[in-house]
Write a protein that holds these residues in place. Structure first.
Motif, PDB file in Angstrom:
ATOM      1  N   GLU A  37       0.888  -1.161   0.000  1.00 18.58           N
ATOM      2  CA  GLU A  37       0.000   0.000   0.000  1.00 18.58           C
ATOM      3  C   GLU A  37       0.930   1.216   0.000  1.00 18.58           C
ATOM      4  OE1 GLU A  37      -3.158   2.140   3.091  1.00 18.58           O
ATOM      5  OE2 GLU A  37      -1.977   0.425   3.738  1.00 18.58           O
ATOM      6  N   PHE A  38       0.573   2.275  -0.727  1.00 16.66           N
ATOM      7  CA  PHE A  38       1.440   3.462  -0.759  1.00 16.66           C
ATOM      8  C   PHE A  38       0.683   4.651  -0.200  1.00 16.66           C
ATOM      9  CE2 PHE A  38       2.956   0.493  -3.855  1.00 16.66           C
ATOM     10  CZ  PHE A  38       4.328   0.506  -3.642  1.00 16.66           C
ATOM     11  N   ILE A  39       1.343   5.364   0.727  1.00 17.49           N
ATOM     12  CA  ILE A  39       0.680   6.546   1.300  1.00 17.49           C
ATOM     13  C   ILE A  39       1.604   7.754   1.174  1.00 17.49           C
ATOM     14  CG2 ILE A  39      -0.683   5.196   2.962  1.00 17.49           C
ATOM     15  CD1 ILE A  39       1.389   6.390   5.117  1.00 17.49           C
ATOM     16  N   SER A  40       1.012   8.931   0.989  1.00 17.11           N
ATOM     17  CA  SER A  40       1.802  10.179   1.020  1.00 17.11           C
ATOM     18  C   SER A  40       2.152  10.453   2.469  1.00 17.11           C
ATOM     19  CB  SER A  40       0.978  11.341   0.485  1.00 17.11           C
ATOM     20  OG  SER A  40       0.730  11.140  -0.866  1.00 17.11           O
ATOM     21  N   ASN A  41       3.347  10.962   2.695  1.00 17.85           N
ATOM     22  CA  ASN A  41       3.751  11.265   4.062  1.00 17.85           C
ATOM     23  C   ASN A  41       3.276  12.659   4.451  1.00 17.85           C
ATOM     24  OD1 ASN A  41       5.025  11.657   6.489  1.00 17.85           O
ATOM     25  ND2 ASN A  41       7.073  11.937   5.604  1.00 17.85           N
ATOM     26  N   PRO A  42       2.393  12.783   5.446  1.00 19.55           N
ATOM     27  CA  PRO A  42       1.905  14.115   5.828  1.00 19.55           C
ATOM     28  C   PRO A  42       3.012  14.983   6.430  1.00 19.55           C
ATOM     29  CG  PRO A  42       1.175  12.479   7.420  1.00 19.55           C
ATOM     30  CD  PRO A  42       1.822  11.725   6.290  1.00 19.55           C
ATOM     31  N   GLY A  43       4.094  14.337   6.924  1.00 20.01           N
ATOM     32  CA  GLY A  43       5.186  15.085   7.561  1.00 20.01           C
ATOM     33  C   GLY A  43       5.997  15.914   6.576  1.00 20.01           C
ATOM     34  N   VAL A  44       5.877  15.604   5.293  1.00 21.37           N
ATOM     35  CA  VAL A  44       6.715  16.277   4.307  1.00 21.37           C
ATOM     36  C   VAL A  44       6.446  17.780   4.269  1.00 21.37           C
ATOM     37  CG1 VAL A  44       5.278  15.990   2.222  1.00 21.37           C
ATOM     38  CG2 VAL A  44       7.749  15.921   2.021  1.00 21.37           C
ATOM     39  N   SER A  45       5.215  18.171   4.573  1.00 20.23           N
ATOM     40  CA  SER A  45       4.882  19.599   4.504  1.00 20.23           C
ATOM     41  C   SER A  45       4.820  20.259   5.882  1.00 20.23           C
ATOM     42  CB  SER A  45       3.547  19.774   3.789  1.00 20.23           C
ATOM     43  OG  SER A  45       2.552  19.033   4.455  1.00 20.23           O
ATOM     44  N   ALA A  46       5.222  19.542   6.930  1.00 16.46           N
ATOM     45  CA  ALA A  46       5.164  20.118   8.280  1.00 16.46           C
ATOM     46  C   ALA A  46       6.157  21.277   8.405  1.00 16.46           C
ATOM     47  CB  ALA A  46       5.486  19.051   9.326  1.00 16.46           C
ATOM     48  N   GLY A  47       5.735  22.351   9.075  1.00 16.44           N
ATOM     49  CA  GLY A  47       6.634  23.486   9.297  1.00 16.44           C
ATOM     50  C   GLY A  47       7.779  23.072  10.201  1.00 16.44           C
ATOM     51  N   GLY A  48       7.455  22.333  11.235  1.00 15.02           N
ATOM     52  CA  GLY A  48       8.468  21.823  12.163  1.00 15.02           C
ATOM     53  C   GLY A  48       7.939  20.522  12.725  1.00 15.02           C
ATOM     54  N   GLY A  49       8.785  19.799  13.394  1.00 16.88           N
ATOM     55  CA  GLY A  49       8.336  18.547  13.997  1.00 16.88           C
ATOM     56  C   GLY A  49       7.934  17.506  12.962  1.00 16.88           C
ATOM     57  N   ALA A  50       8.592  17.529  11.791  1.00 19.87           N
ATOM     58  CA  ALA A  50       8.219  16.625  10.694  1.00 19.87           C
ATOM     59  C   ALA A  50       8.372  15.159  11.092  1.00 19.87           C
ATOM     60  CB  ALA A  50       9.061  16.915   9.460  1.00 19.87           C
ATOM     61  N   GLY A  51       9.487  14.842  11.735  1.00 22.38           N
ATOM     62  CA  GLY A  51       9.740  13.456  12.124  1.00 22.38           C
ATOM     63  C   GLY A  51       8.703  12.952  13.110  1.00 22.38           C
ATOM     64  N   ILE A  52       8.308  13.835  14.030  1.00 23.91           N
ATOM     65  CA  ILE A  52       7.306  13.483  15.036  1.00 23.91           C
ATOM     66  C   ILE A  52       5.970  13.208  14.358  1.00 23.91           C
ATOM     67  CG2 ILE A  52       5.969  14.406  16.979  1.00 23.91           C
ATOM     68  CD1 ILE A  52       8.479  16.063  17.718  1.00 23.91           C
ATOM     69  N   HIS A  53       5.615  14.117  13.444  1.00 25.30           N
ATOM     70  CA  HIS A  53       4.349  14.007  12.733  1.00 25.30           C
ATOM     71  C   HIS A  53       4.305  12.707  11.918  1.00 25.30           C
ATOM     72  CE1 HIS A  53       0.667  15.357  11.132  1.00 25.30           C
ATOM     73  NE2 HIS A  53       1.098  15.870   9.990  1.00 25.30           N
ATOM     74  N   THR A  54       5.407  12.428  11.246  1.00 26.38           N
ATOM     75  CA  THR A  54       5.511  11.230  10.425  1.00 26.38           C
ATOM     76  C   THR A  54       5.391   9.974  11.294  1.00 26.38           C
ATOM     77  OG1 THR A  54       6.942  12.406   8.893  1.00 26.38           O
ATOM     78  CG2 THR A  54       7.016  10.015   8.789  1.00 26.38           C
ATOM     79  N   ALA A  55       6.089   9.984  12.422  1.00 27.60           N
ATOM     80  CA  ALA A  55       6.041   8.829  13.320  1.00 27.60           C
ATOM     81  C   ALA A  55       4.621   8.613  13.844  1.00 27.60           C
ATOM     82  CB  ALA A  55       7.018   9.027  14.483  1.00 27.60           C
TER      83      ALA A  55
END
Lengths: 125, 281
Positions: A37-55
């Motif tokens: 299954e393929f999903i877009s990573n919502p963290g890619v557009s995060a202003g900050g805390g991208a890794g946290i958001h992705t996790a």
């Protein structure tokens, strides 16, 4: 078990994205269904805390194992707390990374191997 | 009258201009100097205040009551800064990312989040040879400085000539310091980098609707690019200060510009009066 691989594209021939928090896509393999299954990573557009958001996204999707290149300290803290296994050093295509994992060629990591903001603005194509 | 001294590029001479402006006008006005560059306040090196008070500045961060939490994930979902992560049976908070908006507490359906005070820095103040001096100092490791800058600005005296020294750049700490100013002096230098950042800084004050003007510092006489920019944008070129090795040498010893060039006092008073005429109010 669900395994997520950070990827530059949304197919199994796409290259593994070395960045965890700022990768474009995740390829998710459900081992019981043997299905991708393929999903877009919502963290890619995060202003900050991208890794946290992705996790958080992977936690919500009940992923139990991550194959990627480099993981920063905040993302690693979340993945560790959630009990998600992290294998770093994945390379090549998504298909190849999955093979590397199955053959035990990837390293199980418990500490960050990237500094904060490392994935920001670097390696963009 | 509240005048902010900003620049865009670092090292153009904000503190040089701000401190000497304060020293030049202190006999004519009641002057208050506020150092809003809370990550590295340095106006004190030149004005040498005698600090007589210090107070702690805190912000509110979320404190999770796990016995009430149902791990619904609402708080993590609404946090624009990703300061909270909800796991099955646990909540992680990354307080260094928190901007104290209170959204998590507001939206928690179980009222499981309460505010906890966290110290982010200090305000210190005192008199510096007749000048009311105040500075903020951010605690090491704290990433979000605007609440501290706001706390420094809250100490402004009404009726005083308030001069704010601002950090370089055009990001949140600069915006927080400059917003609401009656006028903003943009200090630049005649280099491509100086001009590039002047353009950014000018764009910022336009957005903030703060009137401003340009001071060219360390001018080598070849300021055509900066002059053309001012003319094109209709932004007043307030004054030029020539380059002088003498100033650089003595500045490095901690001497303010006015102590090195006392003959520039009238020039600096004229600069203040110009800003006052062009400023709001």
């Amino acid at each position: 078990m669900k395994i997520a691989i950070s990827a530059e594209g949304n197919n199994i021939e796409a290259r593994v994205d070395a960045r965890f928090g700022r990768c474009e896509y995740f390829a998710i393999m459900s081992e019981d269904k043997e299905q991708w299954e393929f999903i877009s990573n919502p963290g890619v557009s995060a202003g900050g805390g991208a890794g946290i958001h992705t996790a958080q996204e992977l936690v919500n999707r009940k992923v139990e194992c991550v194959l990627t290149g480099r993981v920063g300290p905040n993302a690693m803290a979340v993945l560790q707390a959630a009990g998600i296994k992290v294998y770093t050093g994945a390379s090549g295509t998504v298909r190849e990374a999955f093979e590397q994992y199955k053959n035990g060629l990837l390293t199980l990591s418990t500490t960050a191997n990237a500094s904060p903001h490392e994935g920001t603005g670097k390696g963009r194509k | 009258m509240f005048i902010a001294v900003a620049s865009g590029k670092g090292g153009t001479g904000k503190t040089t201009i701000a401190t000497s402006l304060a020293l030049a006008i202190k006999e004519k006005y009641k002057v208050q100097y506020i150092d809003c560059d809370v990550e590295e306040p340095n106006g004190h090196i030149f004005l040498k205040p005698e600090f007589t008070y210090k107070e702690s500045v805190t912000v509110q961060i979320p404190q999770i009551n796990l016995s009430r939490c149902i791990f619904c994930g609402r708080c993590a979902e609404i946090c624009a800064f990703h300061a909270l992560v909800v796991l099955p049976g646990n909540v992680l908070s990354f307080v260094e990312l928190c901007h104290s908006c209170g959204g998590c507490m507001h939206f928690c359906p179980e009222k499981a989040i309460s505010p906890a005070e966290q110290e982010i820095g200090w305000i210190e103040g005192g008199l510096a040879d007749g000048i009311e001096f105040i500075q903020g100092r951010l605690k090491i490791g704290v990433a979000v400085s605007p609440p501290l800058i706001q706390a420094v600005k809250n100490k402004r005296l009404s009726g005083a000539a308030v001069i704010a020294d601002v950090s370089p750049g055009t990001s949140c700490p600069v915006i927080k310091a400059v917003e609401g100013a009656d006028f903003c002096i943009l200090v630049t230098e005649s280099t491509p980098f100086g001009l590039h950042d002047l353009e950014l800084a000018f764009g910022m004050i336009q957005k903030l609707k703060v009137p401003g003007g340009v001071v060219i510092n360390r001018s080598d006489g070849k300021d055509e690019d900066a002059e053309r920019f001012c003319k094109e944008k209709g932004i007043p070129l307030l004054m030029k200060f020539p380059f002088s090795r003498d100033i650089a040498v003595n500045y490095a010893k901690g001497l303010p510009l006015l102590a090195i060039k006392p003959q520039w006092k009238e020039k600096l008073i004229a600069l203040w009066e110009k800003c006052e005429r062009m400023g709001r109010n």
